[in-house]
Scaffold this motif. Sequence first.
Motif, PDB file in Angstrom:
ATOM      1  N   VAL A   1      -9.604   2.472   9.311  1.00  0.00           N
ATOM      2  CA  VAL A   1      -9.372   2.450   7.935  1.00  0.00           C
ATOM      3  C   VAL A   1      -8.448   3.433   7.450  1.00  0.00           C
ATOM      4  N   ILE A   2      -7.478   2.850   6.724  1.00  0.00           N
ATOM      5  CA  ILE A   2      -6.382   3.751   5.890  1.00  0.00           C
ATOM      6  C   ILE A   2      -7.010   3.764   4.404  1.00  0.00           C
ATOM      7  N   PRO A   3      -7.416   4.795   4.098  1.00  0.00           N
ATOM      8  CA  PRO A   3      -7.793   4.690   2.554  1.00  0.00           C
ATOM      9  C   PRO A   3      -6.832   4.245   1.549  1.00  0.00           C
ATOM     10  N   ARG A   4      -7.427   3.486   0.511  1.00  0.00           N
ATOM     11  CA  ARG A   4      -6.789   2.908  -0.438  1.00  0.00           C
ATOM     12  C   ARG A   4      -6.416   3.969  -1.371  1.00  0.00           C
ATOM     13  N   THR A   5      -5.071   3.874  -2.098  1.00  0.00           N
ATOM     14  CA  THR A   5      -4.551   4.859  -3.306  1.00  0.00           C
ATOM     15  C   THR A   5      -5.396   4.534  -4.508  1.00  0.00           C
ATOM     16  N   HIS A   6      -5.558   5.380  -5.241  1.00  0.00           N
ATOM     17  CA  HIS A   6      -6.198   5.133  -6.769  1.00  0.00           C
ATOM     18  C   HIS A   6      -5.456   3.774  -7.123  1.00  0.00           C
ATOM     19  N   ALA A   7      -4.005   4.001  -7.227  1.00  0.00           N
ATOM     20  CA  ALA A   7      -3.099   2.764  -7.773  1.00  0.00           C
ATOM     21  C   ALA A   7      -3.549   1.320  -7.110  1.00  0.00           C
ATOM     22  N   GLU A   8      -3.823   1.441  -5.788  1.00  0.00           N
ATOM     23  CA  GLU A   8      -4.214   0.327  -5.032  1.00  0.00           C
ATOM     24  C   GLU A   8      -5.454  -0.331  -5.458  1.00  0.00           C
TER      25      GLU A   8
END
Length: 507
Positions: free
Chosen positions: A33-40
Amino acid sequence: MKQITTFLATLLVGILSLSVDALAELADLHLPVIPRTHAEAERIQRVVAPTTDFTIAEQFENNPAGAATVRATKTPNVFSSPSGNISFEKELDFKVGNGLFKKLWVSSPSSTLASDGLGPLFNARSCQRCHLKDGRGHPPEGPDDTATSLLMRISIPGGPTADDIADYLATQPDPNYGGQIQDFSVAGINAEAKIQITYTEEAILLSGGETAFLRAPAYDLTTLGYGVLHPDIMLSPRVAPQMIGLGLLDAIPVADILARADPDDADGDGISGRPQIVMSTEYGVPMLGRFGLKAGQPSVWEQSASAFAGDIGISTTLHPAGFGDCTPAQVKCRTAPDGNTADHDNAEIGDVGLELVSFYSSNLGVPARRDIDDPQVLRGKQVFYETGCISCHTPKHVTHRLDGQPEQSFQLIWPYTDMLLHDMGPGLADNRPEARATGQEWRTPPLWGIGLTEQVSGHTYFLHDGRARSLLEAVLWHGGEAAPHKQSVIDMPPPDRAALIRFLESL
């Protein structure tokens, strides 16, 4: 040893009893997993929100698997194409995995060391024998019909700590027949039982003077030489589900699934989705259950290994016993030759082979939608949404962003499932608990591809045991949490009911 078993079982019960908030730390350990950004994350919430405009199709709705969607051909092989965004190099892995998926295993000992180890007890000689053309199986048409994919899970009350363990975990295999009935065997060993089904029909009166007929199955097991079944035996008949889109379902973030859970019906809508939590054989920790009709496996890898062991009697590094599901009471079965070999990680299919089968299973492409702009389909979609079907059959998800796994990475998908357990009422109950699932709970099945069932499988049998002979019958079997929605379908004007079915056929 008994004290250790008791401690681990009690620990697992405590974990399974936790609230959704307390389960928030569950991790997708099987994914890069590549963590999502808050904006995503904020953008995803907007994208997956249900539509309220049913005058036109939604953007990207024709591609239910995102970039992994494949062309909807008119052949029976429409479920057997690789993900639409797969690379040429990985398509070779897909084809090798397909070969292993179709491979007919033979009994040991054999000169074909890469293919021996079948059984000694089994339900099929290959994965493809149950998931014919990667589609849905079907129950027996009659007493002599062997071209089926029905299997019977079994268990009995009681567990390692039956006095202080929760009811949903207080089960164990039958001492003579194990956890599953195998109706085939290698030479010199008896199969366990033959399964027969009888049906009784009930008429359901619908609005507009229409009538539907539901058939309720009853099951009879004729045992074949391993003693009597336990008097409190619990039976769970199951038909093989379709295989498409499994890798995408595997890649839905656990946090997104937990966010939709409402075990105490806090919002008062009558829907109480609960996450299935199972102990991972691979990682040795609790994980979210995703696969199987009661979500009993946490990943495609573990689902594949479990099916090899239980259905074909083929050992893996996760289930290394060469005798498969044979119990200590089945001495001849336990002492039969097996195909475990050092060349295959001291198993009958090694990790490389299991990885190829899992890759194949993860990358069976979801066909494109059909007729999404058809006025009747759009009306049926509106009926589906406004009747409340999306309370369980969640239309849209966005998968994890994944490192080195582009086929499933960051895709907007339309599987129509929340991946949660729901009480479907006594009519559909198998009355057999499985981990956190009660005897009336089932995981919401994904609906993508359901309209292509007849094209692929040559029939229109639905639900966990194939009792429903049409999509309408499948809807009318809904009970429990879905009982009000079923009643709405019974009461709605016939044109709306027809439009609802037309929408489902377009999926």
